[in-house]
Design a protein around this motif. Structure first.
Motif, PDB file in Angstrom:
ATOM      1  N   GLU A   1      47.191  45.965   0.884  1.00  0.00           N
ATOM      2  CA  GLU A   1      47.084  44.548   1.584  1.00  0.00           C
ATOM      3  C   GLU A   1      45.667  44.135   1.766  1.00  0.00           C
ATOM      4  N   LEU A   2      44.777  44.785   1.624  1.00  0.00           N
ATOM      5  CA  LEU A   2      43.328  44.215   1.360  1.00  0.00           C
ATOM      6  C   LEU A   2      43.372  43.440   0.141  1.00  0.00           C
ATOM      7  N   SER A   3      43.999  43.980  -0.992  1.00  0.00           N
ATOM      8  CA  SER A   3      43.855  43.158  -2.396  1.00  0.00           C
ATOM      9  C   SER A   3      44.711  42.073  -2.308  1.00  0.00           C
ATOM     10  N   ARG A   4      46.005  42.018  -1.599  1.00  0.00           N
ATOM     11  CA  ARG A   4      46.615  40.865  -1.272  1.00  0.00           C
ATOM     12  C   ARG A   4      45.842  39.742  -0.658  1.00  0.00           C
ATOM     13  N   LEU A   5      45.123  39.940   0.323  1.00  0.00           N
ATOM     14  CA  LEU A   5      44.499  39.142   1.269  1.00  0.00           C
ATOM     15  C   LEU A   5      43.445  38.478   0.472  1.00  0.00           C
ATOM     16  N   ASN A   6      42.527  39.482  -0.430  1.00  0.00           N
ATOM     17  CA  ASN A   6      41.492  38.981  -1.452  1.00  0.00           C
ATOM     18  C   ASN A   6      42.071  37.862  -2.207  1.00  0.00           C
ATOM     19  N   ALA A   7      43.150  38.166  -2.898  1.00  0.00           N
ATOM     20  CA  ALA A   7      43.862  37.140  -3.869  1.00  0.00           C
ATOM     21  C   ALA A   7      44.311  35.803  -3.087  1.00  0.00           C
ATOM     22  N   LEU A   8      44.676  35.960  -1.723  1.00  0.00           N
ATOM     23  CA  LEU A   8      45.006  34.754  -0.795  1.00  0.00           C
ATOM     24  C   LEU A   8      43.545  34.005  -0.491  1.00  0.00           C
ATOM     25  N   GLN A   9      42.617  34.828  -0.388  1.00  0.00           N
ATOM     26  CA  GLN A   9      41.310  33.975  -0.236  1.00  0.00           C
ATOM     27  C   GLN A   9      40.844  33.317  -1.246  1.00  0.00           C
ATOM     28  N   ASP A  10      40.960  34.165  -2.458  1.00  0.00           N
ATOM     29  CA  ASP A  10      40.509  33.214  -3.499  1.00  0.00           C
ATOM     30  C   ASP A  10      41.503  32.006  -3.889  1.00  0.00           C
ATOM     31  N   HIS A  11      42.730  31.963  -3.684  1.00  0.00           N
ATOM     32  CA  HIS A  11      43.681  31.087  -3.914  1.00  0.00           C
ATOM     33  C   HIS A  11      43.158  29.839  -2.758  1.00  0.00           C
ATOM     34  N   VAL A  12      42.905  29.989  -1.754  1.00  0.00           N
ATOM     35  CA  VAL A  12      42.755  28.965  -0.728  1.00  0.00           C
ATOM     36  C   VAL A  12      41.224  28.372  -1.172  1.00  0.00           C
ATOM     37  N   LEU A  13      40.338  29.261  -1.655  1.00  0.00           N
ATOM     38  CA  LEU A  13      39.131  28.774  -1.965  1.00  0.00           C
ATOM     39  C   LEU A  13      39.046  27.838  -3.208  1.00  0.00           C
ATOM     40  N   ASP A  14      40.093  28.191  -3.952  1.00  0.00           N
ATOM     41  CA  ASP A  14      40.317  27.165  -5.308  1.00  0.00           C
ATOM     42  C   ASP A  14      40.859  25.896  -4.755  1.00  0.00           C
ATOM     43  N   ILE A  15      41.934  25.941  -3.755  1.00  0.00           N
ATOM     44  CA  ILE A  15      42.290  24.737  -3.592  1.00  0.00           C
ATOM     45  C   ILE A  15      41.550  23.885  -2.627  1.00  0.00           C
ATOM     46  N   GLY A  16      40.435  24.434  -1.878  1.00  0.00           N
ATOM     47  CA  GLY A  16      39.421  23.572  -1.120  1.00  0.00           C
ATOM     48  C   GLY A  16      38.554  23.091  -2.333  1.00  0.00           C
ATOM     49  N   ALA A  17      38.105  23.738  -3.328  1.00  0.00           N
ATOM     50  CA  ALA A  17      37.428  23.067  -4.269  1.00  0.00           C
ATOM     51  C   ALA A  17      37.902  21.889  -4.809  1.00  0.00           C
ATOM     52  N   LYS A  18      39.293  21.552  -5.030  1.00  0.00           N
ATOM     53  CA  LYS A  18      40.011  20.507  -5.824  1.00  0.00           C
ATOM     54  C   LYS A  18      39.826  19.438  -4.748  1.00  0.00           C
ATOM     55  N   LEU A  19      39.535  19.680  -3.331  1.00  0.00           N
ATOM     56  CA  LEU A  19      39.864  18.688  -2.266  1.00  0.00           C
ATOM     57  C   LEU A  19      38.553  17.986  -1.958  1.00  0.00           C
ATOM     58  N   VAL A  20      37.366  18.704  -2.297  1.00  0.00           N
ATOM     59  CA  VAL A  20      36.096  18.464  -1.709  1.00  0.00           C
ATOM     60  C   VAL A  20      35.652  17.218  -2.945  1.00  0.00           C
ATOM     61  N   ARG A  21      35.122  16.327  -2.480  1.00  0.00           N
ATOM     62  CA  ARG A  21      34.504  15.208  -3.306  1.00  0.00           C
ATOM     63  C   ARG A  21      33.098  15.743  -3.911  1.00  0.00           C
ATOM     64  N   PRO A  22      32.595  15.216  -5.208  1.00  0.00           N
ATOM     65  CA  PRO A  22      31.616  15.644  -5.848  1.00  0.00           C
ATOM     66  C   PRO A  22      30.515  15.446  -4.708  1.00  0.00           C
ATOM     67  N   GLY A  23      29.569  16.501  -4.848  1.00  0.00           N
ATOM     68  CA  GLY A  23      28.541  16.464  -3.614  1.00  0.00           C
ATOM     69  C   GLY A  23      28.969  16.835  -2.335  1.00  0.00           C
ATOM     70  N   GLY A  24      30.368  16.934  -2.233  1.00  0.00           N
ATOM     71  CA  GLY A  24      30.657  17.550  -0.830  1.00  0.00           C
ATOM     72  C   GLY A  24      30.619  18.785  -0.374  1.00  0.00           C
ATOM     73  N   MET A  25      31.091  19.649   0.717  1.00  0.00           N
ATOM     74  CA  MET A  25      30.751  20.911   0.974  1.00  0.00           C
ATOM     75  C   MET A  25      31.870  21.558   1.469  1.00  0.00           C
ATOM     76  N   LEU A  26      31.914  22.874   0.921  1.00  0.00           N
ATOM     77  CA  LEU A  26      33.182  23.826   1.036  1.00  0.00           C
ATOM     78  C   LEU A  26      32.623  24.853   2.152  1.00  0.00           C
ATOM     79  N   THR A  27      33.105  25.062   3.407  1.00  0.00           N
ATOM     80  CA  THR A  27      32.736  26.052   4.129  1.00  0.00           C
ATOM     81  C   THR A  27      33.632  27.227   4.205  1.00  0.00           C
ATOM     82  N   PHE A  28      33.371  28.555   3.816  1.00  0.00           N
ATOM     83  CA  PHE A  28      34.192  29.836   3.795  1.00  0.00           C
ATOM     84  C   PHE A  28      33.806  30.422   4.852  1.00  0.00           C
ATOM     85  N   VAL A  29      34.973  30.939   5.623  1.00  0.00           N
ATOM     86  CA  VAL A  29      34.910  31.735   6.760  1.00  0.00           C
ATOM     87  C   VAL A  29      35.893  32.792   6.770  1.00  0.00           C
TER      88      VAL A  29
END
Length: 392
Positions: A304-332
């Protein structure tokens, strides 16, 4: 209920909670509520005593107990008076057999205890994960202010800009200020990680894993509704709770977006590359919230921890595509495991050329990897990891 009957009730509840943990079924609080709905004869003192016994046993047992009896017998190791209540009386538990063994004590299952130690959480810091949490509130600055608000009880000012602390069991939900949206129940750590979002009036913020919107509302209040907020989540039920909460708080949420797992960017296409800030409060193991949900440590395993790690990577990658150049991505994450904090940030930077971590400045927290970590022992908060990321 006689004391022995309370013990038997606790055993029956623990059996259900253990099964729920192993089968990923209903959580402990729901099982307890359903148990007593079917037993109206139990008075408030009985319900309170049984609930207390159940949670004492859950906190005492590290690995998942074989059954409820073993869990209570483990608790009896430090409370010998419980042994006398295994008397075989009517509605009470049967006598203890000579070879009957108690469940094992500890902080968590062995593999998880080792993961905590590798993450720098051991001894007193590990034990503090299972302590009793106080009740923290955030004064909603859209309607009030910590310096002037009048409440039925006087709270302790906290390190967050609008936080107050009260003892465990304070009935905040009965206060007029709560009913009118002047205050929100929110752990100090959760309040602080919201303050790590370096937004300013006029910005566009996407709360990518908004859930029921606790952090969304905190951001709207801190910025005086002078931002555009998009709250998104894959959980329709939880996201549906945001609108009534926002109305009560006077918070303006510009868009709520229900996401289809695997197709998130399709629903968020109009904001791709345009958001000033994206908050990724990622799904995680919840190791930082054991003070409130101690049985959740029985629900996690390495797979389950491995599954969650993959999901965390997935949502971070989505976030990176939403941020404008010079914008900020906060991971919690509300976790103290490195696998769900520093390791995910390092993996993100390895995957995304040109991205780097920015300094997180908060009044509490200890540096951990390229971010900050909060934990109950050192900071009297739930456990959290927070990092800010931006494209160089």
């Amino acid at each position: 209920m006689r004391p022995a009957a309370r013990v038997q009730a606790a055993i029956e509840l623990l059996d259900a909670i253990i099964h729920g943990a192993q089968s990923k079924g209903a959580p402990a609080d729901r099982l307890i509520s359903e148990y007593f709905k079917a037993r109206r004869y139990a008075g408030s003192k009985d319900r309170r005593a049984v609930r207390e016994l159940v949670y004492q046993a859950i906190r005492a047992c590290g690995p998942v107990p074989e059954n409820g009896r073993a869990a209570v017998l483990a608790l009896a190791e430090s409370e010998p008076s419980l042994h006398d209540l295994f008397d075989g009386s009517e509605h009470g538990p049967r006598p203890i057999a000579p070879a009957e063994a108690p469940a094992k004590l500890g902080v968590a299952p062995q593999w998880l205890t080792e993961e905590l130690a590798k993450s720098g959480i051991k001894d007193e810091a590990a034990g503090a994960l299972l302590g009793r949490a106080p009740l923290d509130i955030r004064v909603n600055t859209l309607k009030a202010d910590r310096e002037t608000i009048e409440l039925p009880e006087q709270g302790e000012p906290l390190a967050s800009t609008q936080g107050l602390r009260f003892p465990f069991g304070t009935h905040v939900e009965q206060w007029e200020a709560y009913r009118d949206g002047l205050v929100e129940v929110q752990d100090l750590g959760s309040q602080l990680v919201c303050e790590a979002v370096t937004a300013k009036p006029g910005d566009t913020i996407i709360d990518l894993c908004a859930g029921a919107g606790g952090k969304t509302l905190a951001l709207a209040a801190r910025l005086g509704n002078a931002v555009t907020i998009i709250a998104a989540d894959t959980d329709k039920r939880r996201l549906g709770n945001l609108a009534p909460r926002a109305r009560k708080a006077g918070a303006e949420i510009d868009h709520t977006v229900l996401l289809d797992p695997g197709k998130e960017l399709e629903a968020l296409e109009q904001w791709a590359g345009k958001a000033d800030h994206v908050l990724v409060d990622a799904p995680c193991s919840g190791t930082g919230t054991w003070r409130r949900n101690p049985e959740s440590r029985w629900r996690i395993d390495p797979k389950e921890l491995s599954r969650l790690n993959a999901l965390q990577d997935h949502v971070l990658d989505i976030g990176a595509k939403l941020v404008r150049p010079g914008g900020m991505l906060t991971f919690v994450t509300c976790s103290v495991l490195d696998a769900e904090g520093p390791d995910r940030v390092n993996a993100f930077i390895d995957r995304h050329e040109g991205w780097e971590a920015a300094q997180v400045e908060l009044p509490l927290g200890a540096p951990r990897g390229k971010g900050l970590r909060l934990d109950p022992f050192h900071h009297s908060t739930d456990g959290f990891f927070v990092a800010n990321l931006h494209s160089a």
